[in-house]
Design a protein around this motif. Sequence first.
Motif, mmCIF file in Angstrom:
data_model
loop_
_atom_site.group_PDB
_atom_site.id
_atom_site.type_symbol
_atom_site.label_atom_id
_atom_site.label_comp_id
_atom_site.label_asym_id
_atom_site.label_seq_id
_atom_site.Cartn_x
_atom_site.Cartn_y
_atom_site.Cartn_z
ATOM 1 N N GLN A 8 26.145 12.009 -10.176
ATOM 2 C CA GLN A 8 27.048 12.542 -11.189
ATOM 3 C C GLN A 8 26.269 13.032 -12.395
ATOM 4 O O GLN A 8 25.242 12.464 -12.748
ATOM 5 C CB GLN A 8 28.033 11.472 -11.666
ATOM 6 C CG GLN A 8 28.998 11.011 -10.593
ATOM 7 C CD GLN A 8 30.015 10.049 -11.158
ATOM 8 O OE1 GLN A 8 30.365 10.119 -12.337
ATOM 9 N NE2 GLN A 8 30.495 9.139 -10.334
ATOM 10 N N TYR A 38 37.415 14.063 -11.190
ATOM 11 C CA TYR A 38 36.677 14.941 -10.276
ATOM 12 C C TYR A 38 35.205 15.018 -10.661
ATOM 13 O O TYR A 38 34.723 16.049 -11.143
ATOM 14 C CB TYR A 38 37.318 16.332 -10.262
ATOM 15 C CG TYR A 38 38.793 16.257 -9.952
ATOM 16 C CD1 TYR A 38 39.234 15.835 -8.700
ATOM 17 C CD2 TYR A 38 39.743 16.541 -10.929
ATOM 18 C CE1 TYR A 38 40.586 15.717 -8.416
ATOM 19 C CE2 TYR A 38 41.098 16.423 -10.661
ATOM 20 C CZ TYR A 38 41.514 16.015 -9.401
ATOM 21 O OH TYR A 38 42.854 15.886 -9.123
ATOM 22 N N ARG A 40 31.440 15.729 -10.520
ATOM 23 C CA ARG A 40 30.808 16.823 -9.786
ATOM 24 C C ARG A 40 29.482 17.172 -10.440
ATOM 25 O O ARG A 40 29.281 16.964 -11.637
ATOM 26 C CB ARG A 40 31.720 18.058 -9.765
ATOM 27 C CG ARG A 40 32.088 18.549 -11.148
ATOM 28 C CD ARG A 40 33.414 19.296 -11.179
ATOM 29 N NE ARG A 40 33.706 19.751 -12.547
ATOM 30 C CZ ARG A 40 34.220 18.950 -13.481
ATOM 31 N NH1 ARG A 40 34.503 17.698 -13.211
ATOM 32 N NH2 ARG A 40 34.447 19.424 -14.695
ATOM 33 N N THR A 66 27.048 25.361 -3.716
ATOM 34 C CA THR A 66 28.110 25.762 -4.635
ATOM 35 C C THR A 66 28.662 27.121 -4.242
ATOM 36 O O THR A 66 29.885 27.332 -4.192
ATOM 37 C CB THR A 66 27.597 25.806 -6.087
ATOM 38 O OG1 THR A 66 27.189 24.498 -6.481
ATOM 39 C CG2 THR A 66 28.677 26.305 -7.031
ATOM 40 N N LEU A 70 31.289 25.361 -1.369
ATOM 41 C CA LEU A 70 32.394 25.103 -2.282
ATOM 42 C C LEU A 70 33.266 26.336 -2.488
ATOM 43 O O LEU A 70 34.476 26.308 -2.253
ATOM 44 C CB LEU A 70 31.845 24.618 -3.634
ATOM 45 C CG LEU A 70 32.882 24.459 -4.745
ATOM 46 C CD1 LEU A 70 33.771 23.256 -4.474
ATOM 47 C CD2 LEU A 70 32.216 24.341 -6.106
ATOM 48 N N VAL A 95 36.442 20.680 -4.453
ATOM 49 C CA VAL A 95 35.647 19.980 -5.472
ATOM 50 C C VAL A 95 35.534 18.502 -5.114
ATOM 51 O O VAL A 95 34.466 17.895 -5.232
ATOM 52 C CB VAL A 95 36.255 20.162 -6.875
ATOM 53 C CG1 VAL A 95 35.512 19.309 -7.894
ATOM 54 C CG2 VAL A 95 36.205 21.625 -7.297
ATOM 55 N N LYS A 96 36.630 17.900 -4.667
ATOM 56 C CA LYS A 96 36.604 16.495 -4.264
ATOM 57 C C LYS A 96 35.699 16.306 -3.043
ATOM 58 O O LYS A 96 35.006 15.290 -2.911
ATOM 59 C CB LYS A 96 38.017 16.009 -3.935
ATOM 60 C CG LYS A 96 38.940 15.908 -5.141
ATOM 61 C CD LYS A 96 40.281 15.318 -4.776
ATOM 62 C CE LYS A 96 40.168 13.847 -4.412
ATOM 63 N NZ LYS A 96 41.507 13.234 -4.205
ATOM 64 N N TYR A 98 33.009 18.288 -1.954
ATOM 65 C CA TYR A 98 31.581 18.551 -2.142
ATOM 66 C C TYR A 98 31.013 17.932 -3.414
ATOM 67 O O TYR A 98 29.793 17.848 -3.573
ATOM 68 C CB TYR A 98 31.328 20.061 -2.155
ATOM 69 C CG TYR A 98 31.662 20.733 -0.854
ATOM 70 C CD1 TYR A 98 30.909 20.491 0.293
ATOM 71 C CD2 TYR A 98 32.744 21.603 -0.752
ATOM 72 C CE1 TYR A 98 31.225 21.102 1.494
ATOM 73 C CE2 TYR A 98 33.070 22.219 0.442
ATOM 74 C CZ TYR A 98 32.302 21.966 1.569
ATOM 75 O OH TYR A 98 32.615 22.562 2.761
ATOM 76 N N LYS A 99 31.890 17.545 -4.343
ATOM 77 C CA LYS A 99 31.461 16.990 -5.638
ATOM 78 C C LYS A 99 30.529 17.950 -6.381
ATOM 79 O O LYS A 99 29.506 17.570 -6.937
ATOM 80 C CB LYS A 99 30.796 15.622 -5.440
ATOM 81 C CG LYS A 99 31.774 14.552 -4.963
ATOM 82 C CD LYS A 99 31.103 13.214 -4.805
ATOM 83 C CE LYS A 99 32.138 12.111 -4.533
ATOM 84 N NZ LYS A 99 32.961 12.368 -3.326
ATOM 85 N N LEU A 100 30.912 19.210 -6.344
ATOM 86 C CA LEU A 100 30.179 20.278 -7.012
ATOM 87 C C LEU A 100 31.151 21.072 -7.879
ATOM 88 O O LEU A 100 32.358 21.071 -7.642
ATOM 89 C CB LEU A 100 29.525 21.217 -5.992
ATOM 90 C CG LEU A 100 28.407 20.654 -5.122
ATOM 91 C CD1 LEU A 100 28.065 21.630 -4.007
ATOM 92 C CD2 LEU A 100 27.174 20.360 -5.956
ATOM 93 N N GLY A 101 30.624 21.782 -8.874
ATOM 94 C CA GLY A 101 31.467 22.653 -9.676
ATOM 95 C C GLY A 101 30.787 23.072 -10.963
ATOM 96 O O GLY A 101 30.203 22.237 -11.654
#
Length: 222
Positions: A8, A38, A40, A66, A70, A95-96, A98-101
């Motif tokens: 994170q 969320y 990310r 990303t 994503l 987003v949930k 891949y935990k990217l953004g």
Amino acid sequence: MSFIYNMQIHPLNNTNFQSRNSTIRFADDVARHVNKCYPRISSSLTDDFVNINAFRKFKKRINADTEYLLRTDISDEFADAENFIGKILAFVKPVKKYKLGNCGESAQLSAIVAKVNGLKDCYISSLVTKNGKDLDHSVLYVNDKKPYIIDAWLGFADFVPNALSKYKNEFEFHFDIKEGEKMTFKKLETDYTDVLNKDFTKTQINKIKKIFPEQFIKRGYV
């Protein structure tokens, strides 16, 4: 094979809660709530890591994931969505997963969470110079009596003049701003924002709450 990121990034947050009125305190709550719900990694924010040059492969990978995992999922799910809820799911589920953004995804999530919690007349905007140069940054703009922005990517909310001052003085290393250039916000209009920029109805809000109850801020503000 997709790679799910568990690491994170904790956004910058220099909020002095004692000096803010209730409007900005709640807007700060929205920004922090988005990041809590969320978590990310932002490929853009990893540039700030002290030792990022020692992790070039990691940097390259999250950039690629990303863009090609994503955002492909968001685009595909949005295009396949048959109704409003399907389109909302298109922004949240990838987003949930891949935990990217980056800032764009942060602004999209902010729009959803803000409207679930009662904010109206707010829309995704781009940071631009007065001469029209796009600074490649998106926020949620709240068109209140005294307009303010919610920037979950950088982890703060503030009235427009204060936010612009922060971009120029605290966060200038993120943006290609030349000496003397002035900035403003421009409403972003795309297929995505056509959904997110409109006020949500009570029925739509209740449906989102049933699917994502974590989005509701239970503090008595709304």
